[in-house]
Design an enzyme around this catalytic site. Sequence first.
Site, PDB file in Angstrom:
ATOM      1  N   CYS A 101      -8.265  35.332  11.632  1.00  0.00           N
ATOM      2  CA  CYS A 101      -9.499  35.244  10.848  1.00  0.00           C
ATOM      3  C   CYS A 101     -10.685  35.966  11.493  1.00  0.00           C
ATOM      4  O   CYS A 101     -11.747  36.067  10.892  1.00  0.00           O
ATOM      5  CB  CYS A 101      -9.864  33.779  10.619  1.00  0.00           C
ATOM      6  SG  CYS A 101      -8.655  32.894   9.611  1.00  0.00           S
ATOM      7  N   GLU A 139       5.254  48.278   8.115  1.00  0.00           N
ATOM      8  CA  GLU A 139       4.630  49.574   8.302  1.00  0.00           C
ATOM      9  C   GLU A 139       4.799  50.379   7.025  1.00  0.00           C
ATOM     10  O   GLU A 139       5.726  50.130   6.250  1.00  0.00           O
ATOM     11  CB  GLU A 139       5.224  50.315   9.501  1.00  0.00           C
ATOM     12  CG  GLU A 139       6.717  50.606   9.400  1.00  0.00           C
ATOM     13  CD  GLU A 139       7.208  51.455  10.559  1.00  0.00           C
ATOM     14  OE1 GLU A 139       6.772  52.621  10.671  1.00  0.00           O
ATOM     15  OE2 GLU A 139       8.023  50.934  11.337  1.00  0.00           O
TER      16      GLU A 139
END
Length: 342
Positions: free
Chosen positions: A126, A100
């Site tokens: 993907c 983060e």
Amino acid sequence: MIPLFFNDVAIEAVEYVLPETVVTSSEIESRLVNVLSKAGMKPGILQGLTGIRERRFWNPDQQASDVATLAAEKVLSRSGISRDAIGILISTSVSKDYIEPSVASLVHGNLRLSSQCQSYDIGNACLGFMNAMASVGLMIDAGFVDYGLIVDGENSRIVVEATLDRLCRPDAAPTEFRDEFATLTLGSGAVAMIVCKGKLSTRSHRINGAVTLSSTEHSRLCLGQPDQMIADASKVMLFGVALARKTWDLACESLAHWSDEEIDTYIPHQVSQRNMDVLNEKLGLSPEKHHLNFPTLGNIGPAAVPITLAQADESGRIRPGNHVALMGIGSGLNCSMMSVTW
């Protein structure tokens, strides 16, 4: 599964940036002589099995947010869209700067977008970029935003080099090579797309609709970390293509003009030549309709579909009015197919 249909959504622009450093499959194999010998494999196996001659790496100091920002600046500049008009920014990068904050927030800050522009990541292997296109499309049709910016920056250098270091150990076993073989197909790239309300578009590349199916009983066939990816490549292909077949059938039932005869160009997520051959056979697709770049870019994750779309456009492969099929399969397993009128 309820198909998604979009009323007034268009792709306004898509731009990409590629790294300058090119790494050939031969160069990679030159570091794996020991483990290849143990496995009884001859030189050329990497390119022979995948069709990938080379892939690209960013410089060691370039992070996912850095290269995604490069692509975003390019698409904003070439489209002429004011950054103040962007109502949502989504990053779909598998590569991360940090756990983060989100890659999206880093890119948002780099671009100095408005404080009223939301930003967050969508992660789905993907398939993330196509998921983001659908999400932004729904927000546009709902009237929440007029323009959305989707970015993706993939950097395979870290995981490929860590994999090579492991496989170069004197005690590296052939089973390790098989488990981590798919990692060696990974490439790098960055891309950005502006999706907007159709009536505001100057190009009118309309997104018509999309279908998505999942097969999460196979969610552990490919497990990725920043420095390692373990995959059962043969099973990922087997079950991934089976899921693609079901998704294709749903698209034929749900989306207008969805058939091999009526689709002008396929823009697929690309892993290898073998995967493409099996997909074409099982779905009955015309191989010549695919725009392919995996031989020189490798598997560039969620960046593959939008980069391929941009390259097909700049090469003249797709023309105004063409029916274009975006097709993606992501580990998980998840599959999406999206209809676009160019």
